[in-house]
Design an enzyme around this catalytic site. Structure first.
Site, mmCIF file in Angstrom:
data_model
loop_
_atom_site.group_PDB
_atom_site.id
_atom_site.type_symbol
_atom_site.label_atom_id
_atom_site.label_comp_id
_atom_site.label_asym_id
_atom_site.label_seq_id
_atom_site.Cartn_x
_atom_site.Cartn_y
_atom_site.Cartn_z
ATOM 1 N N GLY A 130 0.820 -1.202 0.000
ATOM 2 C CA GLY A 130 0.000 0.000 0.000
ATOM 3 C C GLY A 130 0.850 1.245 0.000
ATOM 4 N N PHE A 162 1.713 3.048 2.345
ATOM 5 C CA PHE A 162 2.604 3.190 3.483
ATOM 6 C C PHE A 162 3.684 2.117 3.517
ATOM 7 C CE2 PHE A 162 -1.453 5.037 5.011
ATOM 8 C CZ PHE A 162 -1.013 6.340 5.156
ATOM 9 N N ASP A 192 -7.812 7.188 4.432
ATOM 10 C CA ASP A 192 -7.820 6.186 3.365
ATOM 11 C C ASP A 192 -8.774 5.048 3.720
ATOM 12 O OD1 ASP A 192 -7.172 5.065 0.934
ATOM 13 O OD2 ASP A 192 -5.311 4.137 1.633
#
EC number: 2.7.10.1
Length: 620
Positions: A303, A305, A421
């Site tokens: 993702g 991050f 998100d």
């Protein structure tokens, strides 16, 4: 005639005995109900029209049918959840009679008075949450008898006196007594040794003891002539070594700046184990072993991050290890630790609990419990062959659970957490398919050098609210928008952004496609084919209504997540939808009259089966 009178007397005697038996049964079986009735009589609602205690009927044999009360299969009260219920009044000593109570949630009300000593009799209690009230007086020493207590939040009250030493014998995992009027010393033994000053902030308490200062050597005497010569020679040698070392240092710095997929162990990672509250600080070596050196076969997902790896710790527990990718800044280590601890304080049944972290000069890693059933997105679109599809009751429960988790982040954390998100991929599912919101707090964590609300836009195409995309400014209403799109994912099983829809000349954005289909009154074509028609049409209609309310273009018009929870629980959806219809009919042609089913109690059936599965705010 005599026979008739005899029959009448016999009937009257029978009825009398029956009433006496029922009364005796009620008195014997309703001790817990009597205790809760005393609590009800001591509290009053600031919103009489929505009094959460209205269903607490003392004439019933058991309180297990009351709203906000949960019982076990033996009809013993195990949970009382009256958080954020606009209640005022005092706690009552009769609460000590709820001997099977595990969760007592009374946060965010206006409760006054003192904490009853009798709460120390609740030997099964796991969580006591009295955060954000007006409670005064001391912390009862009797709480030290609660051997199963793991979660204690008494912050943001007016408690005074000293912290009872008896609490040090309780194996607490979460403790927050900040923002009170407590005084005296902070205990340093038992579980209190694990907690940092953030748990005790804004009191008149003695600071935590500082570590002993490092011993310093006495000042050496001035050098003699021979020593001076040796020093000069040493300086020349050091200068020569530095001349050769500078290129090597520059090369090492360049390597460090390059993004790597390799992990290097350094001496700093072998420091003694450090705890932040209930968090464990893992060594990099532990996590390398757990994940088989971060093998690609253990990658659970990727993702914005970073990557997430599946791992197995030395004790056999499965974990999910998230390797963050970010730009480190000067002083970032301390700020990172602070933000990690703030994330760990967000404890709720529907939030993914942070278990620990690993921080090195080159890496930032977060350790979470492993969620056996993956994410909602994977269950909808990537389930292994042979695994059953998510049925409609599970999808309804996921909608409610994820809403509760987000509402907790927005309204009940000491520092509001905006997710930024929200999507099906970030809603995880535990062994019981309970919805667990993941990745919360990471947006702030990854921007810890940014003190403003405006940051780089983080999110996923199709889920990003229009105002966030255009201005970069996020708010809790940004999360509401993402939640609305996630509801549409639950209903349709489709992605929020999918170029494949172009093949049918459909909109690539799920929200736009849904609106177009609704204009044509083709509700059945919206529903995920994996459900094979096994759903209730009225329930689908109502969940679509909720999704459209949450995804309005104006952030101000969207409901708060706490309002979403109430509407999902059957309070106000029909009215809110009708009001929106009047305002938005020219834009959104979803005719409410075409779908006349107005009831909203489908989301919370008033039955014990669902109430027993309702865990609004206990630790996971």
């Amino acid at each position: 005639m005599t026979s008739s009178k005899m029959e009448q007397r016999s009937l009257l005697c029978f009825l009398y005995l029956l009433l006496l038996f029922n009364f005796t049964l009620r008195v014997a079986g309703n001790a817990e109900g009597d205790a809760l009735t005393q609590l009800k009589n001591s509290l009053s609602s600031g919103d009489p029209a929505n009094n959460v205690l209205q269903s607490w009927d003392a004439t019933l044999v058991t309180p297990c049918t009351w709203f906000h009360v949960t019982c076990n299969p033996e009809n013993k009260v195990t949970r009382v959840d009256l958080g954020n219920a606009k209640l005022s009044g005092k706690l009552v000593p009769e609460l000590g009679q709820l001997l099977n109570l595990q969760y007592l949630e009374l946060y965010s009300n206006n409760i006054t008075g003192e904490i009853p000593e009798e709460l120390g009799d609740l030997v099964e209690l796991v969580s006591l949450d009295l955060y954000a009230n007006s409670i005064s007086g001391p912390i009862p020493s009797s709480l030290g008898k609660l051997g199963k207590l793991r979660f204690l939040r008494l912050n943001n009250n007016s408690l005074s006196g000293e912290i009872p030493m008896t609490l040090t014998s309780v194996q607490l995992q979460v403790l927050d007594i900040s923002n009170n009027r407590l005084s005296g010393d902070i205990p340093v033994n038992g579980s209190f040794s694990l907690f940092t000053p953030i748990s005790f902030a804004n009191n008149s308490l003695t600071d935590l003891p500082e570590p002993p200062p490092t011993s310093t050597s006495p000042t050496p005497p001035p050098p003699s002539g021979g020593q001076m010569t040796a020093a000069i020679a040493g300086g020349v040698a050091a200068g020569a070594a530095l001349l050769f070392a500078v290129p090597a240092i520059a090369f090492a710095w360049w390597l460090r700046r390059k993004p790597q997929d390799h992990f290097f162990d350094v001496p700093a990672e072998e420091d003694p184990e450090v705890h932040l509250g209930q968090l464990k600080r893992f060594t990099l070596r532990e996590l390398l072993v757990a994940t088989d050196n971060f093998s690609n076969k253990n990658v659970l997902g990727r993702g914005g991050f970073g990557k997430v790896y599946k791992g197995r710790l030395a004790d056999g527990n499965l974990v999910a290890v998230k390797r963050l990718k970010e730009e480190r800044t000067k002083g970032g280590e301390l700020q990172f630790q602070t933000e990690v601890e703030m994330i760990s304080m967000a404890v709720h049944r529907n939030l993914l609990r942070l278990r620990g972290f690993c921080m090195t000069p080159t890496e930032r890693l977060l350790v979470y419990p492993y969620m056996a059933n993956g994410s909602v997105a994977s269950c909808l679109r990537e389930r292994p062959e042979g695994n059953p599809a998510l049925d409609w009751p599970k999808r309804k429960h996921i909608a409610l659970g994820s809403a509760r988790g987000l509402a907790y982040l927005h309204d009940h954390c000491d520092q509001k957490i905006i997710h930024r998100d929200v999507k099906a991929a970030n809603i995880l599912l535990d062994e019981e398919f309970e919805a667990v919101v993941g990745d919360f707090g990471l947006a702030k964590l990854m921007n810890y050098n940014d003190s403003h609300v405006t940051t780089a836009v983080r999110g996923t195409i199709g889920h990003i609210a229009p105002e966030y995309l255009s201005t970069g400014k996020s708010s809790e209403k940004t999360d509401v928008f993402g939640y609305g799109v996630m509801l549409l994912e639950l209903i349709t099983g489709q992605k929020a952004f999918d170029l494949a829809r172009l093949a049918n000349d459909d909109d690539i954005m799920l929200l736009d496609w849904v609106k177009e289909v609704l204009k044509e009154k083709k509700l059945e074509s919206l529903v995920d084919a994996e459900l094979e028609g096994k759903y209730v049409e009225t329930e689908v209609e109502q969940l679509i209504q909720m999704a459209l309310l949450c995804t309005q273009s104006s952030a101000m018009e969207r409901p708060k997540m706490s309002e979403v929870v109430r509407m999902l629980e059957g309070d106000g959806l029909a009215e809110r939808w009708e009001e929106w219809q009047k305002e938005e009919m020219p834009i959104h042609d979803f005719n409410y009259q075409a779908y006349p089913h107005a009831g909203t109690d489908w989301l919370i059936p008033y039955s014990n089966s669902l109430i027993e599965n309702d865990y609004p705010s206990g630790p996971r």
